[in-house]
Design an enzyme around this catalytic site. Structure first.
Site, PDB file in Angstrom:
ATOM      1  N   SER A  28      -4.236   1.432   0.866  1.00 35.28           N
ATOM      2  CA  SER A  28      -2.822   1.613   0.507  1.00 35.28           C
ATOM      3  C   SER A  28      -2.661   3.015  -0.097  1.00 35.28           C
ATOM      4  O   SER A  28      -2.950   3.999   0.567  1.00 35.28           O
ATOM      5  CB  SER A  28      -2.354   0.514  -0.445  1.00 35.28           C
ATOM      6  OG  SER A  28      -0.957   0.591  -0.643  1.00 35.28           O
ATOM      7  N   THR A  29      -2.213   3.109  -1.348  1.00 36.92           N
ATOM      8  CA  THR A  29      -1.938   4.413  -1.957  1.00 36.92           C
ATOM      9  C   THR A  29      -3.173   5.312  -1.928  1.00 36.92           C
ATOM     10  O   THR A  29      -4.239   4.942  -2.411  1.00 36.92           O
ATOM     11  CB  THR A  29      -1.485   4.231  -3.417  1.00 36.92           C
ATOM     12  OG1 THR A  29      -0.422   3.296  -3.464  1.00 36.92           O
ATOM     13  CG2 THR A  29      -1.032   5.551  -4.010  1.00 36.92           C
TER      14      THR A  29
ATOM     15  N   HIS B 170      -1.006   0.504   4.451  1.00 41.35           N
ATOM     16  CA  HIS B 170       0.388   0.237   4.103  1.00 41.35           C
ATOM     17  C   HIS B 170       1.224   1.490   4.372  1.00 41.35           C
ATOM     18  O   HIS B 170       1.010   2.523   3.745  1.00 41.35           O
ATOM     19  CB  HIS B 170       0.520  -0.156   2.628  1.00 41.35           C
ATOM     20  CG  HIS B 170      -0.223  -1.413   2.279  1.00 41.35           C
ATOM     21  ND1 HIS B 170      -0.672  -1.672   1.005  1.00 41.35           N
ATOM     22  CD2 HIS B 170      -0.584  -2.488   3.022  1.00 41.35           C
ATOM     23  CE1 HIS B 170      -1.281  -2.854   0.984  1.00 41.35           C
ATOM     24  NE2 HIS B 170      -1.241  -3.365   2.191  1.00 41.35           N
TER      25      HIS B 170
ATOM     26  N   MET C 164      -2.994   0.398  -4.732  1.00 43.69           N
ATOM     27  CA  MET C 164      -2.491  -0.388  -5.858  1.00 43.69           C
ATOM     28  C   MET C 164      -2.394  -1.855  -5.455  1.00 43.69           C
ATOM     29  O   MET C 164      -2.083  -2.181  -4.318  1.00 43.69           O
ATOM     30  CB  MET C 164      -1.118   0.139  -6.277  1.00 43.69           C
ATOM     31  CG  MET C 164      -0.464  -0.634  -7.416  1.00 43.69           C
ATOM     32  SD  MET C 164      -1.387  -0.539  -8.965  1.00 43.69           S
ATOM     33  CE  MET C 164      -0.921   1.093  -9.532  1.00 43.69           C
TER      34      MET C 164
ATOM     35  N   ASP D  55      -4.049  -6.574  -2.471  1.00 42.23           N
ATOM     36  CA  ASP D  55      -4.089  -6.915  -1.056  1.00 42.23           C
ATOM     37  C   ASP D  55      -5.467  -6.596  -0.477  1.00 42.23           C
ATOM     38  O   ASP D  55      -5.997  -5.510  -0.683  1.00 42.23           O
ATOM     39  CB  ASP D  55      -3.003  -6.140  -0.295  1.00 42.23           C
ATOM     40  CG  ASP D  55      -2.840  -6.619   1.137  1.00 42.23           C
ATOM     41  OD1 ASP D  55      -3.073  -7.821   1.388  1.00 42.23           O
ATOM     42  OD2 ASP D  55      -2.460  -5.808   2.000  1.00 42.23           O
TER      43      ASP D  55
END
Length: 342
Positions: A161-162, A187, A281, A284
């Site tokens: 993600s991030t 993501h 973050m 998930d």
């Protein structure tokens, strides 16, 4: 609760004022300054010392990407880019931005408020906890590793993600075309995943594309889950693997979700898979990676020191899902070592 001090850099006075008004509605946010171009932004950074900066890519006098490249070595600062649908956003991430949001086509004040509340505010809060300035490693290294012959039906699954666009690139650029097929969830909004897959395809030694239902998972090729309203699943078909992108709801707040992919990999590939969870973050992917490990897969988590946000890998590690915790630059080497023992 610590107030997050924000600098808004946007050349449109109307959009800039709307951002300020709506960001300031959140009690944890304080817009301390605004700027219409990078020169004003530089002065505001020195004067106000913001915690996070929002940055438009298209700016007068100097574009946002060039500004980032000049800024980050001297003044590392968490930056959230607000971008139209353009692959320039990946140049911004490469230059040091933490994350981005897609600039919406706004036809009402309500749409703007939804965008700020559900997307921009979330990214700002994540960025405020991110590490910047010492993570990037743009050197193209080619691993002197090879996957041994006759390794059939092996698979690599990656979730992030991030900070993940740069982390995925760092891992994948080290793979040669002999590597097993790779399935990835990052993501990212709809539209951007196709551009990101093309970037990987153009800059790495393996092939990469945005996935669609029915795509076969082939050696030396990467399938990236499309952003939007589908979840990507791995299924076993005729002795091999393919993906299905199904219209389903969000899981852990995400569509596509790393957990959805990893659970399907656990079911379809079992002990023939390597699972890798990277910076991001939230949680998930943690339960899905645990399911993979319980099914016999080998698993790797990015270590805290090299994560932009040590959220997803930490959750996975705390669950017992991570077999090996590695620095980002060592993940490809560990992956090759595990594949050659399978």
């Amino acid at each position: 609760m610590k107030t997050i001090r924000v600098l808004v850099v946007e050349d449109s006075i109307v959009f800039r004022e709307l951002l300020v008004q709506n960001l300031n509605k959140d009690p944890s946010i304080q817009v301390v300054a605004t700027a219409k171009d990078p020169f004003e932004a530089r002065d505001a950074i020195v004067q106000y010392k913001p915690d996070v900066m929002t940055l438009d890519v298209e700016l007068p006098r100097m574009n946002g990407i060039e500004f980032l490249r000049k800024l980050m070595p001297q003044y590392p600062l968490p930056v959230v880019v607000i971008s139209a649908l353009s692959d320039k956003v990946f140049d911004a991430l490469n230059a040091g931005a933490v994350d981005f949001v897609a600039k919406p086509a706004i036809s009402s004040r309500g749409q703007l408020e939804d965008f700020i509340k559900n997307e921009l505010l979330v990214k700002i809060k994540i960025a405020s906890a991110a590490k910047v300035g010492n993570i990037k490693n743009s050197t193209m290294l080619q691993e002197n590793q090879h996957v041994l012959e006759n390794k059939k039906n092996l698979l690599i699954a990656i979730g992030a993600s991030t900070g993940g666009t740069e982390a995925i690139f760092d891992v994948v650029k080290r793979f040669g075309p002999d590597v097993p097929g790779i399935v990835v969830v990052q993501h990212m909004p709809a539209g951007f995943t196709a551009m990101y897959a093309k970037r990987l395809n153009d800059q790495c030694r393996i092939k990469a594309k945005e996935a669609k239902t029915g795509d076969r998972v082939m050696p030396g090729e990467l399938l990236l889950a499309p952003g939007g309203d589908t979840q990507m699943h791995l299924v076993k078909v005729n002795g091999g693997y393919q993906v299905e992108c199904r219209k389903e709801g969000k899981v852990n707040g995400h569509c596509p979700s790393v957990d959805v992919l990893f659970h399907s990999v656990a079911k379809a590939a079992g002990s023939d898979a390597v699972g890798i969870i990277l910076t991001g973050m939230g949680g998930d992917g943690g339960k899905g990676l645990l399911a993979m490990r319980k099914a016999g897969a080998r698993t790797i988590g990015q270590d805290e020191s090299t994560c932009v946000v040590y959220g997803m890998p930490k959750v996975a590690y705390d669950l017992g899902a991570v077999e090996y915790q590695e620095k980002l630059s060592d993940i490809a080497k560990r992956t090759y070592a595990l594949l050659n023992k399978m």
